[in-house]
Write a protein that holds these residues in place. Structure first.
Motif, PDB file in Angstrom:
ATOM      1  N   ILE A 149       0.841  -1.201   0.000  1.00 14.88           N
ATOM      2  CA  ILE A 149       0.000   0.000   0.000  1.00 14.88           C
ATOM      3  C   ILE A 149       0.875   1.249   0.000  1.00 14.88           C
ATOM      4  CG2 ILE A 149      -1.633   1.317   1.408  1.00 14.88           C
ATOM      5  CD1 ILE A 149      -2.867  -1.409   2.202  1.00 14.88           C
ATOM      6  N   LEU A 150       1.933   1.255   0.804  1.00 13.85           N
ATOM      7  CA  LEU A 150       2.841   2.412   0.814  1.00 13.85           C
ATOM      8  C   LEU A 150       3.573   2.547  -0.520  1.00 13.85           C
ATOM      9  CD1 LEU A 150       4.293   2.288   4.433  1.00 13.85           C
ATOM     10  CD2 LEU A 150       2.590   3.867   3.513  1.00 13.85           C
ATOM     11  N   ASP A 151       3.932   1.426  -1.139  1.00 13.68           N
ATOM     12  CA  ASP A 151       4.553   1.487  -2.469  1.00 13.68           C
ATOM     13  C   ASP A 151       3.592   2.073  -3.500  1.00 13.68           C
ATOM     14  OD1 ASP A 151       6.973   0.519  -1.656  1.00 13.68           O
ATOM     15  OD2 ASP A 151       6.637  -1.525  -2.381  1.00 13.68           O
ATOM     16  N   LEU A 152       2.334   1.700  -3.429  1.00 17.01           N
ATOM     17  CA  LEU A 152       1.339   2.243  -4.348  1.00 17.01           C
ATOM     18  C   LEU A 152       1.170   3.747  -4.150  1.00 17.01           C
ATOM     19  CD1 LEU A 152      -0.862   1.647  -6.487  1.00 17.01           C
ATOM     20  CD2 LEU A 152      -2.448   1.416  -4.563  1.00 17.01           C
ATOM     21  N   ILE A 153       1.093   4.177  -2.896  1.00 14.76           N
ATOM     22  CA  ILE A 153       0.980   5.618  -2.620  1.00 14.76           C
ATOM     23  C   ILE A 153       2.206   6.346  -3.146  1.00 14.76           C
ATOM     24  CG2 ILE A 153       0.900   7.342  -0.771  1.00 14.76           C
ATOM     25  CD1 ILE A 153      -0.749   5.323   0.850  1.00 14.76           C
ATOM     26  N   TRP A 154       3.391   5.760  -2.958  1.00 13.63           N
ATOM     27  CA  TRP A 154       4.625   6.365  -3.432  1.00 13.63           C
ATOM     28  C   TRP A 154       4.621   6.490  -4.959  1.00 13.63           C
ATOM     29  CZ3 TRP A 154      10.002   4.711  -1.180  1.00 13.63           C
ATOM     30  CH2 TRP A 154      10.979   5.579  -1.627  1.00 13.63           C
ATOM     31  N   ALA A 155       4.171   5.450  -5.643  1.00 14.92           N
ATOM     32  CA  ALA A 155       4.160   5.462  -7.108  1.00 14.92           C
ATOM     33  C   ALA A 155       3.166   6.488  -7.655  1.00 14.92           C
ATOM     34  CB  ALA A 155       3.818   4.073  -7.633  1.00 14.92           C
ATOM     35  N   VAL A 156       2.044   6.656  -6.977  1.00 12.11           N
ATOM     36  CA  VAL A 156       1.011   7.558  -7.494  1.00 12.11           C
ATOM     37  C   VAL A 156       1.237   8.999  -7.051  1.00 12.11           C
ATOM     38  CG1 VAL A 156      -1.467   8.048  -7.440  1.00 12.11           C
ATOM     39  CG2 VAL A 156      -0.665   5.689  -7.638  1.00 12.11           C
ATOM     40  N   PHE A 157       1.586   9.209  -5.786  1.00  6.69           N
ATOM     41  CA  PHE A 157       1.636  10.563  -5.233  1.00  6.69           C
ATOM     42  C   PHE A 157       3.034  11.048  -4.857  1.00  6.69           C
ATOM     43  CE2 PHE A 157      -2.589   8.891  -4.072  1.00  6.69           C
ATOM     44  CZ  PHE A 157      -3.357   9.784  -4.809  1.00  6.69           C
ATOM     45  N   GLY A 158       3.994  10.149  -4.728  1.00  8.19           N
ATOM     46  CA  GLY A 158       5.351  10.548  -4.388  1.00  8.19           C
ATOM     47  C   GLY A 158       5.695  10.310  -2.921  1.00  8.19           C
ATOM     48  N   LEU A 159       6.971  10.564  -2.618  1.00  6.52           N
ATOM     49  CA  LEU A 159       7.490  10.299  -1.273  1.00  6.52           C
ATOM     50  C   LEU A 159       6.836  11.152  -0.183  1.00  6.52           C
ATOM     51  CD1 LEU A 159       9.451   8.718   0.461  1.00  6.52           C
ATOM     52  CD2 LEU A 159      11.197  10.418  -0.067  1.00  6.52           C
ATOM     53  N   PRO A 160       6.563  12.445  -0.405  1.00  2.69           N
ATOM     54  CA  PRO A 160       5.913  13.213   0.679  1.00  2.69           C
ATOM     55  C   PRO A 160       4.566  12.633   1.112  1.00  2.69           C
ATOM     56  CG  PRO A 160       6.833  14.709  -0.931  1.00  2.69           C
ATOM     57  CD  PRO A 160       6.961  13.324  -1.506  1.00  2.69           C
ATOM     58  N   ALA A 161       3.820  12.070   0.188  1.00  2.76           N
ATOM     59  CA  ALA A 161       2.546  11.456   0.557  1.00  2.76           C
ATOM     60  C   ALA A 161       2.763  10.211   1.414  1.00  2.76           C
ATOM     61  CB  ALA A 161       1.758  11.103  -0.701  1.00  2.76           C
ATOM     62  N   VAL A 162       3.801   9.438   1.107  1.00  5.60           N
ATOM     63  CA  VAL A 162       4.112   8.254   1.917  1.00  5.60           C
ATOM     64  C   VAL A 162       4.540   8.676   3.314  1.00  5.60           C
ATOM     65  CG1 VAL A 162       5.669   6.290   2.161  1.00  5.60           C
ATOM     66  CG2 VAL A 162       4.698   6.824  -0.055  1.00  5.60           C
ATOM     67  N   MET A 163       5.341   9.722   3.394  1.00  6.13           N
ATOM     68  CA  MET A 163       5.769  10.217   4.697  1.00  6.13           C
ATOM     69  C   MET A 163       4.572  10.718   5.510  1.00  6.13           C
ATOM     70  SD  MET A 163       9.281  12.099   3.505  1.00  6.13           S
ATOM     71  CE  MET A 163       9.612  12.818   5.090  1.00  6.13           C
ATOM     72  N   ALA A 164       3.641  11.408   4.852  1.00  9.32           N
ATOM     73  CA  ALA A 164       2.446  11.889   5.541  1.00  9.32           C
ATOM     74  C   ALA A 164       1.576  10.720   5.991  1.00  9.32           C
ATOM     75  CB  ALA A 164       1.659  12.823   4.627  1.00  9.32           C
ATOM     76  N   ALA A 165       1.428   9.705   5.148  1.00  8.95           N
ATOM     77  CA  ALA A 165       0.635   8.534   5.515  1.00  8.95           C
ATOM     78  C   ALA A 165       1.282   7.797   6.691  1.00  8.95           C
ATOM     79  CB  ALA A 165       0.483   7.607   4.321  1.00  8.95           C
ATOM     80  N   GLY A 166       2.599   7.677   6.685  1.00 11.41           N
ATOM     81  CA  GLY A 166       3.299   7.040   7.797  1.00 11.41           C
ATOM     82  C   GLY A 166       3.134   7.810   9.094  1.00 11.41           C
ATOM     83  N   TRP A 167       3.215   9.137   8.999  1.00 11.47           N
ATOM     84  CA  TRP A 167       3.029   9.978  10.184  1.00 11.47           C
ATOM     85  C   TRP A 167       1.615   9.826  10.732  1.00 11.47           C
ATOM     86  CZ3 TRP A 167      -0.208  14.171  11.062  1.00 11.47           C
ATOM     87  CH2 TRP A 167       0.034  14.881  12.239  1.00 11.47           C
ATOM     88  N   LEU A 168       0.630   9.836   9.829  1.00  9.48           N
ATOM     89  CA  LEU A 168      -0.759   9.693  10.245  1.00  9.48           C
ATOM     90  C   LEU A 168      -1.001   8.316  10.873  1.00  9.48           C
ATOM     91  CD1 LEU A 168      -3.603  10.927  10.281  1.00  9.48           C
ATOM     92  CD2 LEU A 168      -3.954   9.886   8.043  1.00  9.48           C
ATOM     93  N   LEU A 169      -0.451   7.278  10.278  1.00 13.04           N
ATOM     94  CA  LEU A 169      -0.585   5.933  10.835  1.00 13.04           C
ATOM     95  C   LEU A 169       0.055   5.849  12.222  1.00 13.04           C
ATOM     96  CD1 LEU A 169      -1.610   3.080  10.297  1.00 13.04           C
ATOM     97  CD2 LEU A 169       0.583   2.584   9.232  1.00 13.04           C
ATOM     98  N   ASP A 170       1.198   6.494  12.394  1.00 15.91           N
ATOM     99  CA  ASP A 170       1.856   6.522  13.698  1.00 15.91           C
ATOM    100  C   ASP A 170       0.969   7.196  14.740  1.00 15.91           C
ATOM    101  OD1 ASP A 170       4.175   6.255  15.504  1.00 15.91           O
ATOM    102  OD2 ASP A 170       4.236   8.454  15.354  1.00 15.91           O
ATOM    103  N   ARG A 171       0.335   8.293  14.373  1.00 13.37           N
ATOM    104  CA  ARG A 171      -0.557   8.994  15.302  1.00 13.37           C
ATOM    105  C   ARG A 171      -1.751   8.127  15.697  1.00 13.37           C
ATOM    106  NH1 ARG A 171       2.085  12.838  17.883  1.00 13.37           N
ATOM    107  NH2 ARG A 171       3.342  13.977  16.393  1.00 13.37           N
TER     108      ARG A 171
END
Length: 58
Positions: free
Chosen positions: A27-49
């Motif tokens: 899922i993170l690879d898909l987000i990275w491919a579609v939206f780029g690394l900042p979106a993956v970082m934001a998704a990871g931060w949100l998941l951590d919260r």
């Protein structure tokens, strides 16, 4: 049903955790491919919260 004749349920914890990791990675690879690394970082931060919020409640 008599509890003495019922076999113990198998422990699927390890299999579940491995598959959860695999699903998280694709899922993170898909987000990275579609939206780029900042979106993956934001998704990871949100998941951590979200995980931290669940840990505080428990």
């Amino acid at each position: 049903m008599d509890d003495e004749t019922r076999p113990a349920a198998p422990n699927y914890t390890s299999a579940f955790l491995w598959m959860a990791l695999v699903n998280l990675l694709w899922i993170l690879d898909l987000i990275w491919a579609v939206f780029g690394l900042p979106a993956v970082m934001a998704a990871g931060w949100l998941l951590d919260r979200v995980i931290q919020r669940f840990c505080r409640r428990a």
